[in-house]
Structures are given as C-alpha cells and as structure tokens.
Design a protein around this motif. Structure first.
Motif, PDB file in Angstrom:
ATOM      1  N   PHE A   1       0.841  -1.196   0.000  1.00 42.79           N
ATOM      2  CA  PHE A   1       0.000   0.000   0.000  1.00 42.79           C
ATOM      3  C   PHE A   1       0.878   1.248   0.000  1.00 42.79           C
ATOM      4  N   GLU A   2       0.466   2.254  -0.752  1.00 44.47           N
ATOM      5  CA  GLU A   2       1.134   3.553  -0.730  1.00 44.47           C
ATOM      6  C   GLU A   2       0.164   4.569  -0.154  1.00 44.47           C
TER       7      GLU A   2
ATOM      8  N   GLY B   1       1.282   9.661  -1.492  1.00 50.26           N
ATOM      9  CA  GLY B   1       0.841  10.470  -2.619  1.00 50.26           C
ATOM     10  C   GLY B   1       1.989  11.022  -3.440  1.00 50.26           C
TER      11      GLY B   1
ATOM     12  N   THR C   1       7.220   6.964  -4.408  1.00 49.25           N
ATOM     13  CA  THR C   1       6.848   5.961  -3.404  1.00 49.25           C
ATOM     14  C   THR C   1       5.749   5.037  -3.928  1.00 49.25           C
ATOM     15  N   MET C   2       4.960   5.513  -4.870  1.00 50.86           N
ATOM     16  CA  MET C   2       4.004   4.625  -5.529  1.00 50.86           C
ATOM     17  C   MET C   2       4.748   3.531  -6.307  1.00 50.86           C
TER      18      MET C   2
ATOM     19  N   ALA D   1       6.157   1.025  -3.883  1.00 54.48           N
ATOM     20  CA  ALA D   1       5.146   0.081  -3.406  1.00 54.48           C
ATOM     21  C   ALA D   1       4.899  -1.011  -4.444  1.00 54.48           C
ATOM     22  N   TYR D   2       4.826  -0.620  -5.699  1.00 53.45           N
ATOM     23  CA  TYR D   2       4.639  -1.609  -6.766  1.00 53.45           C
ATOM     24  C   TYR D   2       5.780  -2.616  -6.768  1.00 53.45           C
TER      25      TYR D   2
ATOM     26  N   THR E   1      -0.800  -4.156  -5.470  1.00 51.54           N
ATOM     27  CA  THR E   1      -0.392  -2.841  -4.967  1.00 51.54           C
ATOM     28  C   THR E   1      -1.602  -1.926  -4.985  1.00 51.54           C
TER      29      THR E   1
ATOM     30  N   ILE F   1      -2.849   1.929  -4.344  1.00 49.03           N
ATOM     31  CA  ILE F   1      -2.457   3.331  -4.185  1.00 49.03           C
ATOM     32  C   ILE F   1      -3.578   4.073  -3.468  1.00 49.03           C
TER      33      ILE F   1
ATOM     34  N   VAL G   1       3.469   8.076 -12.788  1.00 48.15           N
ATOM     35  CA  VAL G   1       4.275   7.074 -12.096  1.00 48.15           C
ATOM     36  C   VAL G   1       5.037   6.260 -13.122  1.00 48.15           C
TER      37      VAL G   1
ATOM     38  N   LEU H   1      -2.408  -3.711  -9.938  1.00 52.34           N
ATOM     39  CA  LEU H   1      -2.155  -2.341  -9.503  1.00 52.34           C
ATOM     40  C   LEU H   1      -3.491  -1.610  -9.514  1.00 52.34           C
TER      41      LEU H   1
ATOM     42  N   GLY I   1      -6.254   1.399  -7.235  1.00 52.14           N
ATOM     43  CA  GLY I   1      -6.356   2.517  -6.302  1.00 52.14           C
ATOM     44  C   GLY I   1      -7.509   2.310  -5.344  1.00 52.14           C
TER      45      GLY I   1
END
Length: 368
Positions: free
Chosen positions: A258-259, A262, A266-267, A270-271, A280, A282, A292, A306, A308
């Motif tokens: 998890f990110e 923002g 860092t996104m 996390a991936y 993952t 977001i 990204v 991936l 959100g």
C-alpha cells in the motif's frame, strides 16, 4: 456569523474569518462542528496541487451535532451526533447502482466545483461567495451539507475520535479490508506512516495478516506503528525501502503493498515491493499532472494487480457506524492516532506540524 478558516490564495496560510452561514435548504442539514481532522488532502489544496475555486473553506474530516434540518430531511434530526461524509453519493448514477458509491459521479462533480448539489454554497464572506471543500467545509464552527453527507453515529464516542472515521480511518481500514481484501496469514507493506497509513496497518492486522511492514522516514512514527499491528519497520531514509522489504520476505515481496503518501516515487516503490501476482493499492493522492514510472515488461511478466482506493472503497452510512462499534469494542485504536489538538485559530500551526511529519493526526477542537 461563524468563525471559519478560509484559503484565499494558494501557498498562503489559512485566514480565520467571520463568515455568514445560511440556513439549510430542502434536503440539507446544518451542523455545529465539534472537531475536525487536518488531512494531507487539505494541504494539497493549500499548496495549489489540487486546484479548486477560491476562496474556500477547507476541511472534510469532521464531526458535530445537527443544528437544523431542511425540508424533507428524514435520516437525521436536531441534536443527532454526526460524522461528515465527503463522498455524498447520489444513489442514482451507474456507480451507485452497481455498489460503488465511492465512485459516485455526482459526488465527483461536487468535489470539482466546491458547491452543494444546487450549484451554490452556504458560506459568505464580505458579500462574496465562499466555496466549501468536498461539500463539507469542516474548518468552520457551522456548515451546511446535503442530507447524505451527515451520517448519524452513536453518542458515546468523543467527537475528536468520531471525526477521524470520516476520512483517515475509513480510507485506511477500507483499503485493507474492502479494496485489497487482505487474507489471513498474508504479508503486507505500508509505505507512509500518517493518519491513513496507520489505519491501513490496523486494517491489515484486523484481517489477520501475519507480517505487516511499516515504511516511513520518522523513527518515532515507525515505533508507534507497532501499537497498531506492524511487525517490522523500515526507515527509508536509512536504507533502500524496496530492498529492505524484499529481504524481510525472503526475496519474494509482499502479498499486498500500500502507498499512503501520494508521491510518484513511493508509488513505484510500493509496486516494486509486491511479489509476483501480488497487489499494490495506491491510497495516497498525488497532484493531477504527476505520473508514475513502472517497468513496462513487469506488467505482464509479473502479473501484479495495480489498483487505487478512494474512501477505502467504503459506504459511509454503513461503514462509519461499524467502525465506531469496533472502536467501542476495543478492536480499533483511534485515540492514539491523535498527536495534537488545536484551536481553530491555531490551524496553521497544525498544518506546519503535518508538513514536517510530526503528527499522525492533528485535530481542531471547536470552542463551545
């Protein structure tokens, strides 16, 4: 008249002003705010990263007491304790009809316009219209919101605690439970130990994850994550976070990453922390123009998911009461999330602490 914190120009401190707050129209509720949380989403607006009409009353994580109801309101009455819902779903659009009220088209429109459903607001300052953030405008002694934005809650919960449920708790716990559907015995990494990140951690712990790795750059906050269910911590200022997470998982990566910051970098981290076939999520909000960078070959070859999470993929009328029941039963830690309490006049001090990374969550407590 009411005191409210208004953003007049991007990049400048909020100004605490006397504003006029009109009464509720049909289908609306006037709320006397008792507490409001300081969230990174508000800070993004202050910095101009999320451009909205100005001047605007910010604040969306709030709790208070119903002061007045407009014609046709049936879900709450005067005196009820409520938490504000910043995604007041319409119940009619495609997303609402298919079980995704968090993606409501009408709520998204209100987010962009800074108004209530009729296209106007209930705030006035020196004869000028003042917009309200996410239909809420919670940094005000009083606000007027659509009926579906005032969710009744149990009365035995302190307002400072109840306010947190309106954003950081439902967003974090919901990301773990609703979006990722973390499974018992799984491994998890959470990048960002802020208000939302802490709640992802405890959401993952509630779901039965066997390993929860907290990643941040502040040692004090990393230490505090252990209270919420983190089993390991990584200080990304002192070591490469992706390598550290891989080392802690025998080189595999985690089942769920998890990110909650923002930031594009860092996104991507996390991936890269997620294992092959992992997920993952977001949760952090970046500026609309940012992108990204992810290795293109990894998308098919590692078969990761991936996605959100907006509002923790939650349904506030259902989830707010459930979360507060978990708190009342001792299964959800909310008081330790509150790092500092400020008056409305101290709101800029609270945002300075947020920016510096000092606080998990700062709370505005409104004067009686």
């Amino acid at each position: 008249m009411a005191k409210a914190a208004i953003l007049h120009r991007y990049g400048e401190p909020l100004a605490v002003e006397d504003v006029e707050v009109a009464g509720p129209k049909r289908g609306e509720v006037k709320v006397k705010l008792k507490a409001a949380g300081l969230c990174h989403s508000d800070w993004h607006v202050i910095q101009g990263q999320l451009p909205l009409p100005l001047p605007i009353v910010l604040g969306h994580e709030g709790a208070g007491i119903v002061e007045e109801v407009g014609e046709g309101v049936t879900s709450v009455q005067v005196g009820d304790h409520v938490v504000l819902n910043w995604v007041p779903s319409c119940g009619r659009c495609r997303w609402c009809r298919t079980g995704r009220p968090d993606l409501c088209e009408e709520a998204a429109r209100l987010t962009a316009t800074g108004t209530l459903p009729d296209g106007t607001t209930r705030f006035w300052w020196k004869g000028k219209t003042v917009y309200q953030f996410l239909t809420a405008g919670a940094f005000s002694e009083y606000t007027v919101v659509p009926e579906q934005a005032a969710i009744p809650i149990r009365r035995d919960v302190p307002f400072e605690v109840a306010a947190l449920v309106g954003c950081s708790v439902i967003t974090g716990v919901g990301a773990a439970i609703h979006t990722a559907q973390v499974r018992p015995g799984s491994t998890v990494a959470v990048v960002g130990a802020g208000g939302v990140g802490f709640n992802i951690i405890q959401g993952a712990a509630l779901a039965g994850a066997k390993q929860v790795i907290a990643v941040d750059v502040v040692d004090e906050k990393l230490a505090a994550t252990k209270t919420f269910g983190a089993t390991h911590t990584v200080n990304a200022r002192e070591e490469d976070a992706v390598s550290a997470v891989l080392d802690l998982t025998d080189g595999l990566g985690v089942d769920y990453a998890f990110e909650a910051i923002g930031r594009p970098e860092t996104m991507a981290d996390a991936y890269n922390m997620a294992r092959k076939g992992g997920m993952t999520v977001i949760v952090g909000i970046a500026a609309p123009h940012e992108t990204v960078g992810i290795n293109a070959f990894s998308l098919p070859s590692q078969a990761k998911t991936l996605t959100g999470s907006w509002l923790g993929q939650g349904n506030p009328p259902v989830d707010y009461p459930k979360l507060l029941d978990l708190y009342a039963a001792g299964k959800l830690k909310l008081e330790p999330l509150i790092s500092a309490v400020y008056s409305l006049e101290q709101i800029n001090d609270g945002f300075a602490a947020l920016k510096s990374g000092q606080n998990i969550r700062g709370i505005i407590r409104f004067a009686e």
